[in-house]
Design an enzyme around this catalytic site. Structure first.
Site, PDB file in Angstrom:
ATOM      1  N   LYS A  41       0.243  -1.643  -0.039  1.00 18.58           N
ATOM      2  CA  LYS A  41      -0.352  -0.122  -0.075  1.00 18.58           C
ATOM      3  C   LYS A  41       0.952   1.311   0.205  1.00 18.58           C
ATOM      4  CE  LYS A  41      -4.610   1.876   2.090  1.00 18.58           C
ATOM      5  NZ  LYS A  41      -5.823   1.308   2.793  1.00 18.58           N
ATOM      6  N   ARG A  64     -26.030  -1.699   6.779  1.00 22.11           N
ATOM      7  CA  ARG A  64     -25.257  -3.257   7.373  1.00 22.11           C
ATOM      8  C   ARG A  64     -25.775  -4.121   8.034  1.00 22.11           C
ATOM      9  NH1 ARG A  64     -19.922  -3.599   4.205  1.00 22.11           N
ATOM     10  NH2 ARG A  64     -20.969  -5.245   3.021  1.00 22.11           N
ATOM     11  N   GLU A  74     -20.352  -4.915  10.120  1.00 15.83           N
ATOM     12  CA  GLU A  74     -21.002  -4.052  11.082  1.00 15.83           C
ATOM     13  C   GLU A  74     -22.302  -4.847  11.330  1.00 15.83           C
ATOM     14  OE1 GLU A  74     -18.604  -1.675   8.195  1.00 15.83           O
ATOM     15  OE2 GLU A  74     -19.639  -3.265   7.884  1.00 15.83           O
TER      16      GLU A  74
END
Length: 623
Positions: free
Chosen positions: A281, A394, A366
Site C-alpha cells: 500500500k 449493513r 458491521e
C-alpha cells in the site's frame, strides 16, 4: 511518455513488454500529481498499479468482467480504460467518480463503494453467464481488509459447488494475512498452474480410475496425500481448498509477468480459484508508504512533504467525539468502544491507546459489530459503536432484532451523517433518520454544535436506559450558539428564538442553516422562531403542538431524505392531532446523490439557506 499511448481499453496490449515498468512508474506519478490537487484514495491505488496492468494484459475489460471490491482502488483501471482526462474533475459534481460506475464506462461492471460484496456479485455474474451459454472470464478483486466481512465467507461457501471458471484475486497488502512460505509457495503455485502439471494431474486421475475395483479409492488416496503435504507447506491455500476452491500464490504484486502467467493458468480451472497477490500500500510515494492510513483517503496535499494543503484550524465533529470518549472512559470503567475497522476515521484511536482492553475492532463486519455490542450490554458493559452512517445500514436487522427488541443500552455514534461530499452515492449518510426512527425503543438525536454533541454522549452514557443513536456530520464542528446550552432531557427540544409568523424546526447541522434563513427573513420583515429539534425520536410533542398553534407556517429542516424522515414524522403527528397548520418540509430528495462538495450539493438539492429562504417566502405569501 508511454502513458500517452493509453487512450482506450486494450491499448496496454500494444505497449512493448520492455516498456511496461516505465508505464507503471508513469501511472504512479500521474496519480500522485492528480490526487495532490483533487484528493482521493491514494495509498490503495499506488499499491495495485502492476496488479491492474497484469489484469488488463491477461483479460479483456471490454469483454471479461472485472469486479472491484469497494472500488476505491480502481483508479489505474480507469486510466487503462481511457479515462485519464477525468482525473481533473475526480469526485467533483458532474465529474468522474472515485469508484467504479456502470454509467461511466462499460468496463465498470458493478457499482461498488462498500466492502466485501465483489465475490457475491461475481458469483451471480458467473451463474448468469453459464445460464446464457456465454464465454467470458469473471474476476473479483478483493483486498485482505475486505476479507474480514462476513459476506466474503458466505459467497465462498456458495461458490464451492461451482463447476465453471470463476477467478478471485486476493489483494494482500500485508495487513491481515500471515506470511506463507514465500519462495517454495510461489514455486508450488507455478508448478500447479503449469499446463504440464494440469495435464499430468488429469491423466493420472484418469489412469487410476481405470484400475479395477480400487480405482476411485486410489484417486482419493493421492488427493489426500497431496492435500496433507499442502497443509504443511501452504497453510493458507489448504484452508481455502478445504472450501473447494483452488489456491494459487502468493505472487509478487510488482511482478507483472508472474501475475499474467498465474491469471492465464487460472482461466483453465473448472471451478472457483483464488489468486493470492502480495502488494504494498502506498508503493512509490514515501509518505503514503509510511502512513498508509493517512493516505487511504486524502485531501489535496503537498507532493514534497505529503502534508495537507488545507490545514485544520478547528476541531471537527469526530475530534469532539474522540475527546468525550476518552474523558468518559476514565470516569466509566465499563464503557467500551467498538469499531468496524475504522478506528482512525471514527476518532477512536486515542481511546484505543488509553484503554486497549476496552477497545474492540471487529473488522469490516458491521452486522457482527451490532450484535457484539448487544452481547457487551447484556454482560454489563456500556458499548459505544462508532460507525459511518452509510455503513451502519449493513447492521439494520441486528439493530432491530438484537439490540432494540431487547431494549439494550447500546450507544450508536453515527459519524458522516448527512451529505459527505466527494465519495458520492455509496457514502452519503442521508437515510439514517428514516431507518433509525422506525425502530421501536430507539432514541435518535442530532446536535446543533460541538458542546451539545458532548452533552448528548454524556446523557447517552449516564442516563439513557436503552438504545441511543447520535448522528453528526463530517467536517468542522459548529461552534455557534454557545449561549444556548439547555440540559439534555429525553424528548425535549430547545427553543432558540421564540417569535411568531414562521417557525423553523431544524435538526442537527440544519440549525446553523436555520439561523441564516432567519436572518434573511427578519431583514425582510418576517418574524421567525427557531427550534433546535435535537430529539428526532421521540418528538417533543408538547413543543410541536405549541408551535403549531402559535405560527402561521411551520418549516422542517433536515439533512436526510424526505421519505420517512423528520419532516414526515412531524406531518404524521400534526395529522394525528388534527392540526391544519401549513407545513413546509425541506429535506433531501428521495434519490441517490452523486459526488461533489457538500456546499454545492446542498445548493443542488435546495437545502442551502438561500433556497430554503426562497421556498419559505413563496409559501408564506401564498397562505
Amino acid at each position: 511518455m508511454v502513458l500517452e499511448k493509453i487512450n482506450q481499453p486494450g491499448d496496454i496490449r500494444k505497449i512493448p513488454h520492455d516498456q511496461l515498468p516505465q508505464l507503471a512508474e508513469e501511472i504512479r506519478q500521474f496519480l500522485i500529481e492528480k490526487l495532490s490537487m483533487t484528493g482521493g484514495h491514494l495509498a490503495s491505488n499506488l499499491g495495485v498499479v502492476e496488479l491492474t496492468m497484469a489484469l488488463h494484459l491477461a483479460f479483456d475489460p471490454a469483454k471479461d468482467r472485472l469486479i472491484w471490491d469497494v472500488g476505491h482502488q480502481s483508479y489505474t483501471h480507469k486510466i487503462l480504460t481511457g479515462r485519464k482526462e477525468g482525473f481533473t474533475s475526480l469526485r467533483k459534481l458532474g465529474g468522474m467518480s472515485g469508484f467504479p460506475k456502470r454509467s461511466e464506462s462499460s468496463c465498470d461492471v458493478f457499482d461498488t463503494g462498500h466492502s466485501s460484496t465483489s465475490i457475491s456479485a461475481g458469483l451471480g455474474i458467473v451463474r448468469a453467464r453459464d445460464l446464457a451459454g456465454e464465454k467470458y472470464s469473471v474476476v473479483s478483486i478483493i483486498g485482505d481488509g475486505s476479507a474480514t466481512g462476513g459476506m466474503v465467507y458466505e459467497a465462498i461457501n456458495n461458490a464451492a459447488n461451482l463447476k465453471t471458471n470463476f477467478i478471485i484475486v486476493f489483494n494482500d497488502n500485508g495487513m491481515s494475512i500471515s506470511r506463507n512460505v514465500g519462495g517454495l509457495s510461489t514455486y508450488l503455485s507455478d508448478l500447479r498452474t503449469s499446463e504440464g502439471y494440469t495435464d499430468l494431474k488429469k491423466a493420472t486421475e484418469d489412469a487410476l480410475r481405470q484400475l479395477p475395483i480400487a480405482g476411485d479409492w486410489a484417486v482419493e488416496r493421492v488427493r489426500r496425500t497431496k492435500n496433507n503435504l499442502k497443509t504443511i507447506l501452504m497453510p493458507g491455500g489448504a484452508l481455502l481448498e478445504n472450501f473447494g476452491i483452488k489456491y494459487f500464490g502468493p505472487v509478487d504484486g510488482a511482478n507483472i509477468d508472474q501475475m499474467v502467467r498465474l491469471f492465464e493458468n487460472a482461466k483453465k480451472v473448472d471451478g472457483p480459484v483464488i489468486v493470492h497477490v502480495r502488494t504494498k500500500k502506498g508503493k512509490g510515494f514515501g509518505p503514503a508508504e509510511r502512513m498508509p492510513e493517512r493516505f487511504h483517503g486524502t485531501g489535496p496535499f503537498d507532493i514534497e512533504t505529503g502534508l495537507p494543503k488545507v490545514k485544520k484550524t478547528k476541531a471537527d465533529w469526530t475530534d469532539v467525539f474522540s475527546t468525550v470518549m476518552c474523558k468518559e472512559g476514565a470516569r466509566v470503567p465499563n464503557l467500551c468502544a467498538v469499531t468496524a475497522a475504522m478506528a482512525e476515521g471514527t476518532g477512536l484511536r486515542r481511546f484505543r491507546g488509553m484503554y486497549p482492553e476496552r477497545f474492540f475492532d471487529v473488522g469490516i463486519a458491521e452486522e457482527h459489530a451490532v450484535t457484539f455490542c448487544a452481547g457487551l450490554a447484556v454482560g454489563g458493559m456500556i458499548p459505544v459503536f462508532a460507525v459511518y452512517s452509510s455503513f451502519l445500514q449493513r447492521g439494520f436487522d441486528q439493530m432491530i432484532h438484537d439490540v432494540c427488541l431487547q431494549n439494550l443500552h447500546v450507544v450508536f455514534a453515527i459519524d458522516r451523517a448527512g451529505l459527505v461530499g466527494a465519495d458520492g452515492e455509496t457514502h452519503q449518510g442521508i437515510f439514517d433518520l428514516s431507518y433509525l426512527s422506525l425502530i421501536p425503543n430507539m432514541t435518535v438525536m442530532a446536535p446543533k454544535n460541538k458542546w451539545e454533541l458532548a452533552d448528548m454522549f454524556r446523557w447517552a452514557i449516564h442516563k439513557a436506559d436503552g438504545p441511543v443513536a447520535i448522528r453528526y456530520p463530517r467536517g468542522s464542528a459548529c461552534d455557534s450558539f454557545q449561549e444556548f446550552r439547555a440540559p439534555v432531557e429525553k424528548g425535549r427540544w430547545e427553543v432558540l428564538y421564540d417569535e411568531s409568523d414562521i417557525c423553523l424546526l431544524a435538526v442537527g447541522s440544519m440549525v446553523q442553516t436555520a439561523l441564516e434563513v432567519r436572518q434573511r427573513l427578519r431583514q425582510n420583515g418576517y418574524s421567525c422562531t427557531i427550534v433546535n429539534c435535537r430529539f428526532v425520536k421521540p418528538l417533543d410533542e408538547e413543543t410541536l403542538t405549541r408551535m403549531a398553534g402559535e405560527h402561521k407556517l411551520l418549516v422542517t429542516m433536515e439533512e436526510n431524505v424526505h421519505s420517512g424522515g423528520f419532516g414526515s414524522r412531524v406531518l404524521e403527528y400534526l395529522c394525528a392531532i388534527g392540526s391544519c397548520v401549513p407545513t413546509l418540509v425541506c429535506a433531501l430528495p428521495d434519490a441517490y446523490i452523486e459526488h461533489g462538495s457538500v456546499d454545492v450539493l446542498k445548493k443542488e438539492c435546495c437545502i442551502d439557506a438561500e433556497s430554503i429562504y426562497g421556498k419559505v417566502v413563496s409559501r408564506f405569501i401564498g397562505l
